[in-house]
Design an enzyme around this catalytic site. Structure first.
Site, mmCIF file in Angstrom:
data_model
loop_
_atom_site.group_PDB
_atom_site.id
_atom_site.type_symbol
_atom_site.label_atom_id
_atom_site.label_comp_id
_atom_site.label_asym_id
_atom_site.label_seq_id
_atom_site.Cartn_x
_atom_site.Cartn_y
_atom_site.Cartn_z
ATOM 1 N N GLN A 68 -11.407 3.228 -0.070
ATOM 2 C CA GLN A 68 -12.555 2.304 -0.153
ATOM 3 C C GLN A 68 -13.889 3.050 -0.183
ATOM 4 O O GLN A 68 -14.948 2.413 -0.147
ATOM 5 C CB GLN A 68 -12.531 1.315 1.028
ATOM 6 N N CYS A 90 -3.887 -6.313 1.342
ATOM 7 C CA CYS A 90 -3.206 -5.216 0.654
ATOM 8 C C CYS A 90 -1.706 -5.285 0.854
ATOM 9 O O CYS A 90 -0.955 -4.495 0.320
ATOM 10 C CB CYS A 90 -3.720 -3.873 1.155
ATOM 11 N N ASN A 108 -10.982 -0.853 5.292
ATOM 12 C CA ASN A 108 -10.792 -1.861 4.248
ATOM 13 C C ASN A 108 -10.999 -3.295 4.723
ATOM 14 O O ASN A 108 -11.124 -4.195 3.903
ATOM 15 C CB ASN A 108 -9.385 -1.733 3.639
ATOM 16 N N SER A 110 -7.175 5.436 -4.889
ATOM 17 C CA SER A 110 -6.410 4.447 -5.644
ATOM 18 C C SER A 110 -7.206 3.941 -6.850
ATOM 19 O O SER A 110 -8.395 3.636 -6.718
ATOM 20 C CB SER A 110 -6.095 3.289 -4.697
ATOM 21 N N HIS A 147 -6.833 1.089 -8.636
ATOM 22 C CA HIS A 147 -7.116 -0.338 -8.820
ATOM 23 C C HIS A 147 -8.227 -0.890 -7.934
ATOM 24 O O HIS A 147 -8.544 -2.075 -8.007
ATOM 25 C CB HIS A 147 -5.820 -1.172 -8.703
ATOM 26 N N THR A 186 -0.838 4.797 -1.483
ATOM 27 C CA THR A 186 0.327 4.756 -0.586
ATOM 28 C C THR A 186 1.188 5.993 -0.803
ATOM 29 O O THR A 186 1.638 6.627 0.158
ATOM 30 C CB THR A 186 1.139 3.462 -0.842
ATOM 31 N N THR A 236 7.674 11.777 -14.087
ATOM 32 C CA THR A 236 6.874 11.874 -15.307
ATOM 33 C C THR A 236 5.474 11.292 -15.086
ATOM 34 O O THR A 236 5.333 10.193 -14.563
ATOM 35 C CB THR A 236 7.587 11.124 -16.460
HETATM 36 N N1 PLP Z 1 -5.639 2.577 1.950
HETATM 37 C C1 PLP Z 1 -6.592 1.629 1.941
HETATM 38 C C2 PLP Z 1 -7.782 1.780 2.817
HETATM 39 C C3 PLP Z 1 -6.474 0.516 1.112
HETATM 40 O O1 PLP Z 1 -7.428 -0.414 1.108
HETATM 41 C C4 PLP Z 1 -5.327 0.401 0.289
HETATM 42 C C5 PLP Z 1 -5.176 -0.822 -0.517
HETATM 43 O O2 PLP Z 1 -4.170 -1.314 -0.878
HETATM 44 C C6 PLP Z 1 -4.362 1.432 0.321
HETATM 45 C C7 PLP Z 1 -4.547 2.498 1.168
HETATM 46 C C8 PLP Z 1 -3.138 1.412 -0.565
HETATM 47 O O3 PLP Z 1 -3.499 1.743 -1.876
HETATM 48 P P1 PLP Z 1 -2.460 1.602 -3.119
HETATM 49 O O4 PLP Z 1 -2.433 0.154 -3.460
HETATM 50 O O5 PLP Z 1 -3.068 2.435 -4.210
HETATM 51 O O6 PLP Z 1 -1.161 2.153 -2.681
#
Ligand code: PLP
Length: 375
Positions: A180, A322, A146, A200, A202, A71, A238
């Protein structure tokens, strides 16, 4: 047995990534911006992790910036547009809200915006060609959706944009949210020819709150929040060094034997799809999609069906989990690819990880068959 099949929302941090996190937090805890000995040591470790991550991604370390997640990576790029004269931006109708929500802001600042349809799940290069105009500053299309897992034709889309640049004589910034895609499909930014991408931690068994931004030409990029000049002035704040170490380990783990792992997951996906079809439900994921994502439409509203599964210890999501309005977002994406509203309302997403086992898959299949039409 709890059956977690919501890995596109988040994955469990791997043991090795967790160890890397605690090890760095314990031993290299100084601020990388401090100029004393422990600070310099932290800086050295940070640059070592960047070099390793960049090598794993097949890019130069100068092109890689650590952020708090995809994000923020997206926000860094999109907010930089606010410093420039408003022109036109083209995105797809199936982007994640982390990116799609920027259209409202850009419109307020005088930008012209266009959203490309994704018929049958895919953005069409011919559609993009029709929408390109001399004032197009940016095109953004995600690498893997996603909700459905659809793998977008990024290389073809980029080549349309590059052809257009030759006649318009103006550079088009091609951005691809690649959250993804990393580790889950063959993916090479240099080969794709994109100018920017977001990642990302996670989603690949790394920690939350860590992400990456790829910028092909960082020098041309002006950030909204340079703050203390960290990350070569592109992202202030940081650096989260323990999470960066854990992310590097998570990428290494995903990339180790990636092809074989993806093939194994693909086989599990196929057996789950067969069971879903047997139950009489419709698969929404197109053929050309990530081995890790299955979208289907059940005969019940998605919150009812996911609740039934949850009561049986099976954790899946209705569309995209998400965000808080998870269902809304998943539905929007499915509608954006032309799925009828009644089908989109019943959409469920099953998502795997490369740590998903055959036993878990068999147990899931058994429950899908038993549950049938909502027994
Ligand atoms: N873009 C996609 C395609 C995602 O599946 C997600 C999942 O949350 C995000 C962006 C956002 O990622 P983050 O949680 O690292 O901000």
């Amino acid at each position: 047995m709890d059956l977690y099949f919501d890995n596109a929302a988040t994955t469990k941090i791997s043991e090795r990534a967790l160890s890397a996190y605690t090890e760095t937090a314990r031993t290299v805890w100084a601020n990388p911006s401090s100029v004393h000995k422990p600070g310099l040591e932290a800086k050295r470790k940070l640059e070592e992790e960047r070099t390793k991550c960049a090598a794993l991604l097949g890019i130069k370390s100068e092109q890689l910036f650590f952020t708090s997640g995809a994000t923020e990576s997206i926000a860094a790029v999109f907010s930089s547009l606010l410093f420039t004269t408003p022109r036109k931006i083209i995105i797809s109708k199936i982007e994640h809200e982390a990116l799609a929500s920027w259209l409202t802001i850009l419109k307020q600042y005088g930008w012209k915006t266009t959203e490309l349809k994704a018929k049958n799940g895919f953005v069409s290069p011919a559609e993009l060609e029709k929408e390109l105009t001399p004032d197009t500053k940016m095109v953004a299309v995600m690498a893997v959706n996603n909700v459905t897992g659809a793998i977008q034709p990024i290389k073809e889309l980029v080549s349309i944009a590059r052809e257009y640049e030759k006649t318009s004589k103006r550079k088009i910034f091609f951005f691809s949210d690649s959250v993804q895609a990393l580790g889950k499909i063959p993916y090479n930014m240099t080969e794709l020819g994109i100018d920017g991408a977001s990642f990302s931690g996670h989603k690949i068994n790394g920690p939350r709150g860590i992400g990456m931004l790829y910028l092909k030409n960082p020098s041309s990029f002006r950030p909204l929040a340079p703050a203390g000049g960290q990350e070569k002035g592109k992202r202030g704040g940081t650096e989260n060094l323990p999470a960066i170490s854990a992310l590097r380990v998570a990428i290494e783990e995903w990339m180790d034997g990636q092809e074989e792992k993806n093939q194994r997951v693909q086989r599990m996906k196929e057996s789950i799809i067969a069971a879903i079809k047997e139950t009489g439900f419709e698969i929404l994921s197109p053929e050309k999609s990530s081995p890790y994502i299955i979208s289907f439409s059940s005969s019940l509203p998605s919150e009812v069906y996911t609740r039934i599964l949850s009561d049986k210890g099976v954790y899946v999501s209705s569309g995209s989990a998400c965000s808080n309005n998870a269902k809304g977002e998943g539905e929007k994406i499915l509608l954006g690819m032309g799925i009828r509203p009644e089908k989109a309302r019943n959409a469920v997403r099953i998502s795997l990880s490369n740590s998903t086992t055959e036993e878990e898959t068999e147990a899931l299949i058994k429950i899908i068959k038993e549950t049938g039409n909502g027994k």
